[in-house]
Design a protein around this motif. Structure first.
Motif, mmCIF file in Angstrom:
data_model
loop_
_atom_site.group_PDB
_atom_site.id
_atom_site.type_symbol
_atom_site.label_atom_id
_atom_site.label_comp_id
_atom_site.label_asym_id
_atom_site.label_seq_id
_atom_site.Cartn_x
_atom_site.Cartn_y
_atom_site.Cartn_z
ATOM 1 N N UNK A 79 1.222 -0.945 -15.820
ATOM 2 C CA UNK A 79 1.235 -0.583 -14.612
ATOM 3 C C UNK A 79 0.078 -0.541 -13.428
ATOM 4 N N UNK A 80 -0.758 -0.883 -12.571
ATOM 5 C CA UNK A 80 -1.533 -0.940 -11.944
ATOM 6 C C UNK A 80 -1.527 -0.004 -11.069
ATOM 7 N N UNK A 81 -2.249 0.521 -10.047
ATOM 8 C CA UNK A 81 -1.456 1.490 -9.066
ATOM 9 C C UNK A 81 -3.324 1.623 -8.297
ATOM 10 N N UNK A 82 -3.228 0.807 -7.346
ATOM 11 C CA UNK A 82 -3.862 1.372 -6.454
ATOM 12 C C UNK A 82 -4.493 2.106 -5.401
ATOM 13 N N UNK A 83 -6.017 2.844 -5.858
ATOM 14 C CA UNK A 83 -6.801 3.866 -4.979
ATOM 15 C C UNK A 83 -7.837 3.900 -4.031
ATOM 16 N N UNK A 84 -7.690 4.414 -2.761
ATOM 17 C CA UNK A 84 -8.998 4.165 -1.897
ATOM 18 C C UNK A 84 -9.615 3.401 -2.019
ATOM 19 N N UNK A 85 -10.200 4.038 -3.573
ATOM 20 C CA UNK A 85 -11.969 3.628 -3.880
ATOM 21 C C UNK A 85 -12.100 2.589 -4.965
ATOM 22 N N UNK A 86 -10.941 2.874 -5.560
ATOM 23 C CA UNK A 86 -10.871 1.868 -7.269
ATOM 24 C C UNK A 86 -9.111 1.423 -6.584
#
Length: 218
Positions: A79-86
């Motif tokens: 899967x994928x995880x969205x952070x504030x900067x990346x």
């Protein structure tokens, strides 16, 4: 030994496996939990492009511990995880028994002429060129006028250029293991790292890994 947060990872992706010169991608462990590793988007430093991973894609991962032991494992993008900067790629965390490890400690060591600044004590300073570099130490060539003997501790700053064009510096203290004469009027000084941070040691290991890949293509 399981990888740690901030560990540098070298990745070969399954979608590139059929290519004649499959790219080796570089990434870093940004976070982890009991079941997953979260990796920064892998970068192909030769092309300067980021790898567009897809769910279900298989990765073959290589990393080196601070002691110089090579580890490898296979994993899958989950899967994928969205952070504030990346954005981060989530991959399955391997069980300890799934990680292949070299039985002997052997740092990569490659021939390389890199600029190294050396300090002896508080006052003597000079710049030299390395003969080879590795995850456990470096050797360099210098003039015989410098008072260098086995057992001496030196402070050093190594300039490290990568294939991407970026440049890093690694700072470390090293102990002189051996000194041999070389013409004309030079010494070859062989050193082992005595005090180096994990971050700076990983910079050296990354450079050696890139050089090793270049040698294989020649």
């Amino acid at each position: 030994m399981l990888p740690k947060v901030n560990q540098t990872m070298f990745i070969q992706a399954s979608q590139d496996a059929g290519q004649e010169h499959a790219a080796t991608l570089r990434s870093r462990v940004a976070d982890m939990n009991a079941t997953s590793l979260y990796l920064e988007i892998p970068l192909d430093e030769k092309s300067g492009r980021y790898h567009r991973a897809r769910a279900g894609e298989e990765f073959r991962v290589t990393y080196y511990t601070a002691e110089g032991v090579k580890h490898q494992f296979s994993t899958t993008v989950t899967g994928f995880r969205k952070e504030e900067a990346m954005s981060l790629i989530e991959v399955r965390k391997p069980a300890a028994e799934e990680i292949a490890r070299e039985q002997r400690r052997s740092f990569l060591r490659v021939e390389a002429q890199l600029e190294i600044a050396v300090r002896i004590g508080d006052k003597l300073r000079f710049v030299a060129l390395t003969e080879d570099v590795g995850g456990g130490g470096v050797s360099f060539r210098c003039e015989r006028k410098w008072p260098i003997n086995p057992g001496l501790k030196l402070m050093c700053w190594l300039l490290i250029p990568y294939r991407s064009g970026s440049i890093e510096h690694a700072q470390f203290a090293a102990e002189v293991v051996r000194v041999k004469e070389a013409e004309p009027n030079h010494y070859i000084v062989m050193m082992k790292f005595d005090d180096i941070s994990d971050v700076d040691q990983q910079k050296v290991i990354r450079y050696c890994f890139e050089r090793q890949l270049d040698f294989r293509k020649d």
